[in-house]
Design a protein around this motif. Structure first.
Motif, PDB file in Angstrom:
ATOM      1  N   LEU A   1      -3.907  14.981   9.438  1.00  0.00           N
ATOM      2  CA  LEU A   1      -2.609  15.270  10.042  1.00  0.00           C
ATOM      3  C   LEU A   1      -1.601  14.177   9.710  1.00  0.00           C
ATOM      4  O   LEU A   1      -1.911  12.987   9.768  1.00  0.00           O
ATOM      5  N   THR A   2      -0.387  14.604   9.356  1.00  0.00           N
ATOM      6  CA  THR A   2       0.777  13.721   9.377  1.00  0.00           C
ATOM      7  C   THR A   2       1.505  13.956  10.691  1.00  0.00           C
ATOM      8  O   THR A   2       1.891  15.093  10.987  1.00  0.00           O
ATOM      9  N   LEU A   3       1.693  12.924  11.471  1.00  0.00           N
ATOM     10  CA  LEU A   3       2.430  13.039  12.734  1.00  0.00           C
ATOM     11  C   LEU A   3       3.785  12.372  12.569  1.00  0.00           C
ATOM     12  O   LEU A   3       3.872  11.178  12.291  1.00  0.00           O
ATOM     13  N   ASP A   4       4.842  13.163  12.722  1.00  0.00           N
ATOM     14  CA  ASP A   4       6.201  12.629  12.711  1.00  0.00           C
ATOM     15  C   ASP A   4       6.613  12.399  14.157  1.00  0.00           C
ATOM     16  O   ASP A   4       6.704  13.339  14.951  1.00  0.00           O
ATOM     17  N   ILE A   5       6.862  11.140  14.520  1.00  0.00           N
ATOM     18  CA  ILE A   5       7.154  10.792  15.909  1.00  0.00           C
ATOM     19  C   ILE A   5       8.425  11.473  16.393  1.00  0.00           C
ATOM     20  O   ILE A   5       8.512  11.943  17.538  1.00  0.00           O
TER      21      ILE A   5
ATOM     22  N   ALA B   1      -3.920   5.478  -2.820  1.00  0.00           N
ATOM     23  CA  ALA B   1      -3.147   5.865  -1.639  1.00  0.00           C
ATOM     24  C   ALA B   1      -4.060   6.252  -0.481  1.00  0.00           C
ATOM     25  O   ALA B   1      -5.198   6.675  -0.672  1.00  0.00           O
ATOM     26  N   HIS B   2      -3.515   6.121   0.730  1.00  0.00           N
ATOM     27  CA  HIS B   2      -4.263   6.451   1.942  1.00  0.00           C
ATOM     28  C   HIS B   2      -4.392   7.943   2.153  1.00  0.00           C
ATOM     29  O   HIS B   2      -5.372   8.408   2.748  1.00  0.00           O
ATOM     30  N   ALA B   3      -3.400   8.721   1.722  1.00  0.00           N
ATOM     31  CA  ALA B   3      -3.386  10.154   1.992  1.00  0.00           C
ATOM     32  C   ALA B   3      -2.305  10.812   1.151  1.00  0.00           C
ATOM     33  O   ALA B   3      -1.439  10.143   0.579  1.00  0.00           O
ATOM     34  N   VAL B   4      -2.377  12.140   1.088  1.00  0.00           N
ATOM     35  CA  VAL B   4      -1.320  12.960   0.499  1.00  0.00           C
ATOM     36  C   VAL B   4      -0.732  13.833   1.600  1.00  0.00           C
ATOM     37  O   VAL B   4      -1.437  14.615   2.231  1.00  0.00           O
ATOM     38  N   HIS B   5       0.554  13.662   1.817  1.00  0.00           N
ATOM     39  CA  HIS B   5       1.273  14.440   2.824  1.00  0.00           C
ATOM     40  C   HIS B   5       1.700  15.780   2.240  1.00  0.00           C
ATOM     41  O   HIS B   5       2.022  15.892   1.058  1.00  0.00           O
TER      42      HIS B   5
ATOM     43  N   THR C   1       0.851  -1.177   0.000  1.00  0.00           N
ATOM     44  CA  THR C   1       0.000   0.000   0.000  1.00  0.00           C
ATOM     45  C   THR C   1       0.896   1.239   0.000  1.00  0.00           C
ATOM     46  O   THR C   1       2.112   1.143   0.170  1.00  0.00           O
ATOM     47  N   VAL C   2       0.285   2.427  -0.156  1.00  0.00           N
ATOM     48  CA  VAL C   2       1.107   3.613  -0.398  1.00  0.00           C
ATOM     49  C   VAL C   2       0.475   4.861   0.193  1.00  0.00           C
ATOM     50  O   VAL C   2      -0.753   4.988   0.256  1.00  0.00           O
ATOM     51  N   THR C   3       1.314   5.761   0.650  1.00  0.00           N
ATOM     52  CA  THR C   3       0.949   7.143   0.944  1.00  0.00           C
ATOM     53  C   THR C   3       1.828   8.027   0.066  1.00  0.00           C
ATOM     54  O   THR C   3       3.016   7.752  -0.109  1.00  0.00           O
ATOM     55  N   ILE C   4       1.251   9.080  -0.486  1.00  0.00           N
ATOM     56  CA  ILE C   4       2.001   9.998  -1.334  1.00  0.00           C
ATOM     57  C   ILE C   4       2.593  11.114  -0.473  1.00  0.00           C
ATOM     58  O   ILE C   4       1.867  11.788   0.269  1.00  0.00           O
ATOM     59  N   GLU C   5       3.898  11.299  -0.589  1.00  0.00           N
ATOM     60  CA  GLU C   5       4.581  12.356   0.157  1.00  0.00           C
ATOM     61  C   GLU C   5       5.104  13.404  -0.823  1.00  0.00           C
ATOM     62  O   GLU C   5       5.499  13.082  -1.944  1.00  0.00           O
ATOM     63  N   THR C   6       5.109  14.656  -0.384  1.00  0.00           N
ATOM     64  CA  THR C   6       5.454  15.761  -1.288  1.00  0.00           C
ATOM     65  C   THR C   6       6.603  16.599  -0.731  1.00  0.00           C
ATOM     66  O   THR C   6       6.665  17.802  -0.962  1.00  0.00           O
ATOM     67  N   GLY C   7       7.519  15.952  -0.022  1.00  0.00           N
ATOM     68  CA  GLY C   7       8.626  16.673   0.588  1.00  0.00           C
ATOM     69  C   GLY C   7       9.903  16.690  -0.227  1.00  0.00           C
ATOM     70  O   GLY C   7      10.979  16.945   0.320  1.00  0.00           O
ATOM     71  N   ALA C   8       9.813  16.446  -1.535  1.00  0.00           N
ATOM     72  CA  ALA C   8      11.017  16.497  -2.369  1.00  0.00           C
ATOM     73  C   ALA C   8      11.672  17.870  -2.259  1.00  0.00           C
ATOM     74  O   ALA C   8      10.998  18.898  -2.297  1.00  0.00           O
ATOM     75  N   ARG C   9      12.988  17.882  -2.143  1.00  0.00           N
ATOM     76  CA  ARG C   9      13.686  19.135  -1.841  1.00  0.00           C
ATOM     77  C   ARG C   9      13.687  20.123  -3.002  1.00  0.00           C
ATOM     78  O   ARG C   9      13.517  21.319  -2.815  1.00  0.00           O
ATOM     79  N   TYR C  10      13.917  19.637  -4.229  1.00  0.00           N
ATOM     80  CA  TYR C  10      14.139  20.562  -5.346  1.00  0.00           C
ATOM     81  C   TYR C  10      13.283  20.222  -6.562  1.00  0.00           C
ATOM     82  O   TYR C  10      13.661  20.535  -7.684  1.00  0.00           O
ATOM     83  N   VAL C  11      12.135  19.627  -6.343  1.00  0.00           N
ATOM     84  CA  VAL C  11      11.332  19.171  -7.468  1.00  0.00           C
ATOM     85  C   VAL C  11      10.759  20.338  -8.275  1.00  0.00           C
ATOM     86  O   VAL C  11      10.562  20.223  -9.490  1.00  0.00           O
ATOM     87  N   LEU C  12      10.509  21.480  -7.648  1.00  0.00           N
ATOM     88  CA  LEU C  12       9.981  22.649  -8.353  1.00  0.00           C
ATOM     89  C   LEU C  12      11.044  23.687  -8.674  1.00  0.00           C
ATOM     90  O   LEU C  12      10.991  24.338  -9.709  1.00  0.00           O
TER      91      LEU C  12
END
Length: 347
Positions: free
Chosen positions: A231-235, A159-163, A111-122
């Motif tokens: 919410l995305t919770l980072d432990i 996907a379960h969510a978009v971060h 399964t998958v969650t989509i994350e959008t934290g790429a550093r230099y994608v834009l």
């Protein structure tokens, strides 16, 4: 070298190509009452946790190889960061690439969650730029388009969510103006998420405008508590700067929790560490996640350790399995452990 304007404009070109082919109020009613009013994970019997690993910690591997590795190690899912080396959200053939990834995920049972934290994608010159807080409306719009594209990809992959995240407040921007900018930028993203039935899971990030759980509630109330906003919770971030212990953060966040990132960390130091290198006592955290009924992915987040990605992926799943077993055989931990700072510590 491609300049910023050309690069961010590729979001629009990719779109055309694809078409063609405040927490105080909650405290007054109590967390249990709030949980009952929300759709999503809440209090209940322990729920088996599903562990994943973030592709931002496997950037030296081809995506197919990374997914095969995670399946072989026994992970049940993946936090897929949209980036040029894996699934590039600006690629002209994105639709075909997404179908290929979908087939791979299905074949491997991931399964998958989509994350959008790429550093230099834009922007190849600005880390995480432009953000939803950029002073330039056109730059903000590029980030909005990217997030809407992420929602479309998430729907295609089941996907379960978009971060996502708020971004750092630009110099000279008044705080109220930054919050207003964030709320306005997120509105079309939330509309897209509602239409696709994919929640947006915004992450409190140290140093950003939205950096704490309290900030999440501020945004939630400002937007009128929209159903797609989660919410995305980072432990590790909880250990770094929240006044509550990580386990207590999980319980407090449960009604809105749509995605979890996990790694070790030390108090007051925002550095993602392999398990065992920081200060977090993990069995109480995993017990809290299981007891709240959280059903999304718990994804290992080690974005600066790709050089040792395969080894750390193996170490991490073994560590989490041991911690989960310990959590299942110990009483519920409702107080901070000896390794976790007490409430009120200074970040």
């Amino acid at each position: 070298m491609t300049d910023r304007t050309d690069r961010t404009d590729r979001v629009d070109r990719a779109d055309r190509a694809d078409r063609a082919t405040d927490p105080e109020a909650d405290q007054a009613t109590g967390p249990e009452a709030v949980a009952k009013s929300k759709v999503g994970p809440g209090a209940g019997p322990p729920h088996p946790l599903r562990f994943g690993y973030g592709t931002n910690g496997l950037t030296d591997l081809r995506l197919d190889d990374a997914l095969g590795l995670l399946a072989d190690l026994g992970y049940e899912g993946v936090g897929l960061t949209l980036d040029h080396m894996h699934l590039d959200p600006l690629a002209h053939d994105l639709a075909a690439r997404t179908r290929h990834v979908a087939r791979g995920l299905e074949r491997l049972g991931l399964t998958v969650t989509i994350e959008t934290g790429a550093r230099y994608v834009l922007d190849p010159r600005r880390k995480h730029g432009p953000s939803l807080l950029d002073p330039d409306p056109d730059a903000r719009a590029a980030r909005v388009r990217l997030l809407i594209r992420a929602v479309q990809i998430a729907a295609d992959l089941g996907a379960h969510a978009v971060h996502c995240f708020s971004g750092i407040t630009p110099e000279g921007t008044p705080e109220d103006a930054a919050w207003q900018r964030l709320a306005e930028a997120l509105a079309p993203v939330l509309d897209a998420a509602s239409g696709a039935a994919v929640p947006i899971a915004i992450e409190p990030e140290p140093g950003h405008l939205l950096s704490t759980l309290a900030d999440f509630h501020r945004l939630r109330h400002k937007l009128g508590d929209p159903e797609p906003l989660g919410l995305t919770l980072d432990i590790g971030h909880c250990q770094c700067l929240e006044p509550q212990s990580p386990a207590d953060c999980v319980r407090a966040a449960a009604p809105w929790l749509r995605h979890v990132q996990i790694e070790d960390m030390r108090r007051g130091v925002h550095e993602h560490l392999p398990f065992g290198d920081g200060e977090i006592d993990f069995p109480p955290v995993l017990e809290a996640l299981a007891s709240t009924g959280y059903q999304g992915l718990t994804v290992v987040e080690l974005p600066r350790h790709s050089h040792a990605g395969p080894q750390l992926a193996s170490h991490s799943i073994e560590f989490l399995r041991r911690a989960a077993t310990e959590a299942a055989h110990t009483p519920s931990a409702r107080t901070p452990s000896a390794r976790t700072p007490a409430r009120g510590g200074t970040p």
